[in-house]
Structure formats: C-alpha cells, structure tokens
Design a protein around this motif. Structure first.
Motif, mmCIF file in Angstrom:
data_model
loop_
_atom_site.group_PDB
_atom_site.id
_atom_site.type_symbol
_atom_site.label_atom_id
_atom_site.label_comp_id
_atom_site.label_asym_id
_atom_site.label_seq_id
_atom_site.Cartn_x
_atom_site.Cartn_y
_atom_site.Cartn_z
ATOM 1 N N GLU A 86 0.821 -1.213 0.000
ATOM 2 C CA GLU A 86 0.000 0.000 0.000
ATOM 3 C C GLU A 86 0.853 1.260 0.000
ATOM 4 O O GLU A 86 0.323 2.371 0.078
ATOM 5 N N GLY A 87 2.171 1.089 -0.032
ATOM 6 C CA GLY A 87 3.068 2.236 -0.080
ATOM 7 C C GLY A 87 3.473 2.770 1.277
ATOM 8 O O GLY A 87 4.171 3.776 1.363
ATOM 9 N N LEU A 88 3.039 2.123 2.337
ATOM 10 C CA LEU A 88 3.343 2.610 3.681
ATOM 11 C C LEU A 88 4.532 1.871 4.281
ATOM 12 O O LEU A 88 4.708 0.680 4.063
ATOM 13 N N ASP A 89 5.307 2.595 5.061
ATOM 14 C CA ASP A 89 6.439 2.046 5.809
ATOM 15 C C ASP A 89 6.277 2.579 7.227
ATOM 16 O O ASP A 89 6.729 3.686 7.554
ATOM 17 N N PHE A 90 5.598 1.810 8.073
ATOM 18 C CA PHE A 90 5.213 2.284 9.398
ATOM 19 C C PHE A 90 6.384 2.835 10.213
ATOM 20 O O PHE A 90 6.307 3.972 10.696
ATOM 21 N N PRO A 91 7.478 2.093 10.398
ATOM 22 C CA PRO A 91 8.565 2.638 11.218
ATOM 23 C C PRO A 91 9.197 3.902 10.633
ATOM 24 O O PRO A 91 9.491 4.852 11.373
ATOM 25 N N THR A 92 9.385 3.931 9.339
ATOM 26 C CA THR A 92 9.984 5.105 8.701
ATOM 27 C C THR A 92 9.084 6.322 8.860
ATOM 28 O O THR A 92 9.546 7.425 9.186
ATOM 29 N N ASN A 93 7.794 6.140 8.666
ATOM 30 C CA ASN A 93 6.865 7.258 8.779
ATOM 31 C C ASN A 93 6.732 7.736 10.228
ATOM 32 O O ASN A 93 6.656 8.942 10.476
ATOM 33 N N LEU A 94 6.722 6.820 11.176
ATOM 34 C CA LEU A 94 6.637 7.223 12.582
ATOM 35 C C LEU A 94 7.907 7.940 13.022
ATOM 36 O O LEU A 94 7.871 8.804 13.893
ATOM 37 N N ALA A 95 9.031 7.629 12.399
ATOM 38 C CA ALA A 95 10.307 8.270 12.750
ATOM 39 C C ALA A 95 10.397 9.717 12.266
ATOM 40 O O ALA A 95 11.285 10.455 12.706
ATOM 41 N N VAL A 96 9.479 10.144 11.406
ATOM 42 C CA VAL A 96 9.490 11.538 10.934
ATOM 43 C C VAL A 96 9.370 12.449 12.165
ATOM 44 O O VAL A 96 8.489 12.262 13.001
ATOM 45 N N SER A 97 10.262 13.421 12.269
ATOM 46 C CA SER A 97 10.349 14.244 13.488
ATOM 47 C C SER A 97 9.084 15.041 13.777
ATOM 48 O O SER A 97 8.810 15.366 14.941
ATOM 49 N N THR A 98 8.291 15.338 12.772
ATOM 50 C CA THR A 98 7.077 16.123 12.973
ATOM 51 C C THR A 98 5.821 15.252 13.104
ATOM 52 O O THR A 98 4.708 15.767 13.096
ATOM 53 N N ILE A 99 6.001 13.946 13.247
ATOM 54 C CA ILE A 99 4.906 13.020 13.573
ATOM 55 C C ILE A 99 5.041 12.685 15.052
ATOM 56 O O ILE A 99 6.096 12.257 15.514
#
Length: 177
Positions: free
Chosen positions: A52-65
């Motif tokens: 689905e194009g999602l990478d949960f750990p990478t996206n959660l690691a975004v500093s503004t999330i």
C-alpha cells in the motif's frame, strides 16, 4: 509497492512535508498519519508488506509526527485462520516500533467478523500487557428515541458485552499508569 509514480518514498516525503507544514502553523498541535500501520516486520502477510506504499517505522520516525496509529481488521485483510493470534502479534509488533522510536502508538480502530467478545477481549488484554499506548473503538453506538444509531458491523452499544469489556479495559489502562 508502486501505484503509477506514487511510491513508499513519495508517501514518506509527503508525510514529512505536510506534517512540517502543520507544525509551522501550530507547533503544539499533535500530528499523526492515521494510517493502518502497514509496512513493518512481521509474518510477511499482506498488512506487513509495503504493497500500500506505507512504511510504518519510517513514517513514525518523521520528526514532525508525534504518535503512530494502527488498525486491526484481520478478516478484511485475509487473516482468517487465527484472527486472535494474528491480531495479538500485530499489536505486539506495533509496540516494538513504539519502543524503538520512543513514540506512542495507539490501536486506532479494530473489528472482527467472528467470536467478537473473545477476540476483542484478547486484543485488549494484549494492548494492556504489551504496553501499547492505548486504543480507540471504531464506532460507538447510541440508542436514540427513534432506535439504534447506524452500525457498520463494528459498533459497540451500551448493554453489549463489548461495552462492559471496554469499561473494564479502560480501568486496566488507567491502572497501568
């Protein structure tokens, strides 16, 4: 992994851009993606993939999330052999990412098509015992003067066995501290 020109990297870049923009408007605003929690280490079944194009750990690691979310619908996702065990592993795997990144993760919504009370009881026990930050139900039902509110199959109404379960679960979360 791709849909036209939209890739996992495209989505992560968009998440970085939009969440930074939100923070520029209101630095105290909590920001989350609100996604299903797809794309993480696990058993290799569809929700664990990056299809689905999602990478949960990478996206959660975004500093503004600020916090992560996961959904849990094993029947809709083709995980019908052991929805209780599969769901418990899904919760624990998201907790692992929570610990690795030191950001809270909540089970944002969930539902099952079979053995509802026992399945949800097991999942909620795993939320408490794993240390996942918390959970939300998908649909709180109400009984109105003209009858019950709309139900997509996952509503919880006062008087339902799940309602009592959720009351006990809330106390267990609170007691956890």
């Amino acid at each position: 992994i791709t849909s036209g020109t939209c890739t996992t990297a495209t989505l992560t870049a968009w998440i970085k851009n939009i969440s930074a923009y939100i923070k520029s408007l209101d630095s105290c605003h909590l920001v989350s993606i609100g996604d299903e929690g797809f794309g993480l280490n696990g058993d290799g079944s569809y929700p664990y993939t990056y299809a689905e194009g999602l990478d949960f750990p990478t996206n959660l690691a975004v500093s503004t999330i600020d916090f992560g979310t996961a959904h849990l619908y094993p029947y809709a996702w083709g995980q019908t052999a052991d929805p209780i065990g599969w769901g418990n592993a899904w919760i624990v795997n998201h907790y692992t990412v929570q610990q690795q990144l030191n950001k809270p993760v909540i089970l944002e919504e969930y539902g099952t098509d079979s053995n509802r009370n026992a399945t949800i009881a097991s999942w909620l026990n795993t939320v408490v015992s794993s240390g996942l930050a918390g959970d939300l139900i998908w649909q709180a039902g109400s009984v109105l003067s003209n009858g019950a509110s709309w139900n997509d199959g996952h509503a919880v109404y006062p008087g339902d066995p799940e309602y009592t379960l959720l009351t006990q679960h809330s106390a267990a979360l609170k007691a956890r501290g």
